[in-house]
Design a protein around this motif. Structure first.
Motif, short mmCIF file in Angstrom:
data_model
loop_
_atom_site.label_atom_id
_atom_site.label_comp_id
_atom_site.label_asym_id
_atom_site.label_seq_id
_atom_site.Cartn_x
_atom_site.Cartn_y
_atom_site.Cartn_z
N VAL A 115 0.98 -1.13 0.08
CA VAL A 115 -0.09 0.07 -0.13
C VAL A 115 0.78 1.33 -0.07
CG1 VAL A 115 -1.81 1.35 1.34
CG2 VAL A 115 -2.04 -1.22 1.21
N LYS B 43 -0.20 4.63 -1.01
CA LYS B 43 -1.19 5.63 -1.11
C LYS B 43 -0.35 6.57 -0.01
CE LYS B 43 -3.92 4.10 2.84
NZ LYS B 43 -5.04 3.05 3.24
N TYR C 245 3.03 6.84 2.45
CA TYR C 245 2.93 7.24 3.99
C TYR C 245 3.95 8.06 4.25
CZ TYR C 245 -0.14 3.01 4.85
OH TYR C 245 -1.15 1.93 4.89
N LYS D 107 -16.05 -4.15 -3.14
CA LYS D 107 -15.51 -3.89 -1.75
C LYS D 107 -16.62 -4.19 -0.90
CE LYS D 107 -13.40 -2.07 1.83
NZ LYS D 107 -12.88 -0.68 1.94
N ARG E 146 -17.40 2.45 6.02
CA ARG E 146 -17.12 3.61 5.06
C ARG E 146 -17.89 3.41 3.79
NH1 ARG E 146 -10.68 4.19 6.17
NH2 ARG E 146 -10.61 2.27 4.94
N PHE F 250 -12.71 -7.87 -1.47
CA PHE F 250 -11.94 -7.56 -0.23
C PHE F 250 -13.12 -6.65 0.81
CE2 PHE F 250 -10.63 -2.89 -0.44
CZ PHE F 250 -11.19 -2.61 -2.14
N HIS G 262 -12.14 -4.76 4.76
CA HIS G 262 -11.25 -3.99 5.72
C HIS G 262 -11.78 -3.91 7.10
CE1 HIS G 262 -7.81 -1.37 6.04
NE2 HIS G 262 -8.40 -0.44 6.48
N ASN H 46 -4.92 -6.10 6.41
CA ASN H 46 -4.16 -4.88 6.23
C ASN H 46 -2.76 -5.33 7.01
OD1 ASN H 46 -5.20 -4.99 8.78
ND2 ASN H 46 -5.87 -2.73 8.71
N SER H 47 -1.88 -4.44 7.43
CA SER H 47 -0.95 -4.80 8.24
C SER H 47 -1.14 -5.43 9.40
CB SER H 47 0.17 -3.55 8.65
OG SER H 47 0.62 -3.20 7.43
N ARG I 65 -2.80 -6.53 2.07
CA ARG I 65 -2.22 -5.25 1.89
C ARG I 65 -1.61 -4.80 2.85
NH1 ARG I 65 -8.07 -5.91 1.43
NH2 ARG I 65 -8.38 -4.48 3.24
N LEU I 66 -0.37 -4.63 2.50
CA LEU I 66 0.66 -4.10 3.85
C LEU I 66 0.98 -2.88 3.60
CD1 LEU I 66 2.90 -7.07 3.85
CD2 LEU I 66 0.91 -6.69 5.05
N GLY I 67 0.48 -1.70 4.49
CA GLY I 67 1.13 -0.44 4.37
C GLY I 67 2.14 0.09 5.78
N ASP I 68 1.46 0.31 6.69
CA ASP I 68 2.25 0.76 7.89
C ASP I 68 3.68 -0.08 8.27
OD1 ASP I 68 2.04 3.05 9.76
OD2 ASP I 68 1.65 1.50 11.28
N TYR J 30 1.21 6.59 11.73
CA TYR J 30 0.59 6.89 10.20
C TYR J 30 0.37 8.21 9.87
CZ TYR J 30 -1.57 2.11 10.50
OH TYR J 30 -1.90 0.86 10.42
C1 LIG Z 1 -4.87 2.01 3.81
C2 LIG Z 1 -5.14 0.67 3.75
C3 LIG Z 1 -4.66 -0.57 4.06
C4 LIG Z 1 -3.25 -0.57 4.55
O1 LIG Z 1 -3.39 -0.36 5.99
P1 LIG Z 1 -2.05 -0.53 6.87
O2 LIG Z 1 -2.51 -0.44 8.14
O3 LIG Z 1 -1.30 0.48 6.91
O4 LIG Z 1 -1.46 -1.85 6.75
C5 LIG Z 1 -5.38 -1.67 3.72
N1 LIG Z 1 -6.35 -1.84 3.20
C6 LIG Z 1 -7.06 -0.85 2.84
C7 LIG Z 1 -8.54 -0.75 2.30
C8 LIG Z 1 -6.59 0.67 3.48
O5 LIG Z 1 -7.29 1.87 3.15
#
Ligand SMILES: *Cc1c(COP(=O)(O)O)cnc(C)c1O
Length: 368
Positions: A38, A40, A44, A129, A136, A163, A165, A202-203, A218-221, A352
């Motif tokens: 991720v 976006k 980060y 989604k 949301r 997917f 969340h 997510n993370s 889906r890995l971000g943080d 974040y």
């Molecule tokens: C931002 C986001 C993520 C990543 O989340 P992290 O906590 O940063 O891993 C994954 N899925 C969706 C839908 C998001 O909006």
């Protein structure tokens, strides 16, 4: 906006650490699991293009929040699969098709609006989604989802994914998480046709609910070396922070007792003091509530005194330091360190927000 390349305030991003963090997570998941990074919000704050270039051989694709972020990657030559996680205006979907960017469909109303236009969308990659409790965006009803799948297949679109969340994967209490998970599993089981991938993690979900990864995470943080729970849950492995922030003293002066410093004259010296000025302020993401926080000057903790201004910040020095003395705002110096989490805790927010708010004005340099 151009970054301030001639200013000694620099964020240094270690791309190797991001790759390391990715490996730490993926090593513990089933081998077939796809990693989607991720990136976006400019990854980060770490730089989306540079992070994507570094990770493109290690991940299945990249997630963005809007189509402009996705186009930025395409224009930088990234050819990996891209998914926009947010809802885009239906008017933008032709662009998504042109740039081979997968779109998120989150409601029948949106899909109807899209299909009512004169354009054709054959070949468009779609991820549906599901709102299982985040509240949301997303479908909430199994029958609606069935209809959407039928509609998109009829229009020649590709059912690339479904997917959801999670709202509480980073918390100790699993109640809400389990509720969302069961709802999602039920919905996936009732699909009239299976998509290419099912994804939910997510993370936080990927590291604390490994049993619930579907086909992709889906890995971000966590990629950026940050604990998605802050300090609530312990990480099962070591992470390496990816971003350091340094500056230099650009002005040093001795001021007499009783002198005031900064807007509002909120700080008054209680003795003769050395005051140093740093070329960074709230316009860079060092927000005003950081007054009183301590940064490292030549390895010594020094307090930010007086208000943080837009472009400048003042610190109290224990002694004279020459111009150009190194200041560490994030990172380590000797055995002392300042983490993104330290900033977040001081500000009463999450890690974040700290890196996302580091503005474009800060020059970014890349190691590796
Ligand atoms: C931002 C986001 C993520 C990543 O989340 P992290 O906590 O940063 O891993 C994954 N899925 C969706 C839908 C998001 O909006």
């Amino acid at each position: 906006m151009n970054s301030a390349w001639h200013r000694p305030t620099v964020a240094v991003i270690t791309l190797e650490n991001i790759k390391y963090n990715l490996r730490q997570v993926m090593n513990r998941l089933p081998e077939k699991t796809q990693a989607w990074a991720v990136v976006k919000a400019n990854a980060y704050g770490h730089g989306a293009v540079e992070v994507a270039r570094a990770l493109q051989d290690d991940v299945a694709g990249f997630c963005l929040s809007n189509i402009d972020e996705a186009i930025e990657l395409r224009e930088a030559g990234i050819t990996s699969p891209l998914l926009v996680l947010g809802v885009m205006p239906t008017e933008s979907v032709l662009l998504a098709l042109e740039y081979n960017i997968a779109v998120t469909v989150a409601s029948q109303e949106w899909l109807d609006k899209l299909l009512a236009s004169d354009s054709r969308f054959a070949g468009l990659k779609v991820h549906l989604k599901v709102d299982t409790g985040m509240g949301r965006i997303g479908f909430r009803d199994s029958r609606e989802i069935t209809l959407a799948v039928e509609n998109l297949l009829e229009a020649g679109m590709v059912f690339s994914g479904i997917f959801t969340h999670f709202a509480t994967a980073d918390e100790k209490d699993n109640h809400q998480f389990q509720k969302q998970l069961h709802l999602f599993e039920e919905i996936v089981a009732k699909l009239p046709q299976q998509p290419t991938i099912v994804h939910a993690s997510n993370s936080a979900t990927a590291i604390w609910h490994e049993d619930t990864v579907f086909d992709a995470v889906r890995l971000g943080d966590i990629l950026y070396g940050l604990n998605p729970s802050g300090t609530t849950l312990e990480l099962p492995f070591e992470l390496k922070p990816a971003l350091g922030l340094t500056s230099e003293l650009i002005h040093v002066k001795k001021v007499p007792i009783g002198a005031t410093v900064g807007y509002g004259a909120t700080y008054q010296t209680s003795a003769q003091e050395w005051i140093g000025t740093l070329p960074i302020g709230y316009a860079d993401g060092l927000t005003r509530d950081m007054q009183g926080f301590r940064v490292l000057v030549d390895g010594q903790f020094c307090e930010i005194v007086g208000r943080v201004s837009m472009d400048q910040t003042t610190v109290r020095l224990p002694k004279y330091y020459p111009l150009g003395t190194r200041v560490t705002l994030l990172g380590s110096e000797g055995d002392r360190q300042i983490s993104v989490q330290d900033w977040a805790d001081y500000r009463g927010t999450i890690n974040y927000e700290v890196t996302c708010l580091l503005s474009d004005r800060i020059a970014r340099r890349y190691k590796d």
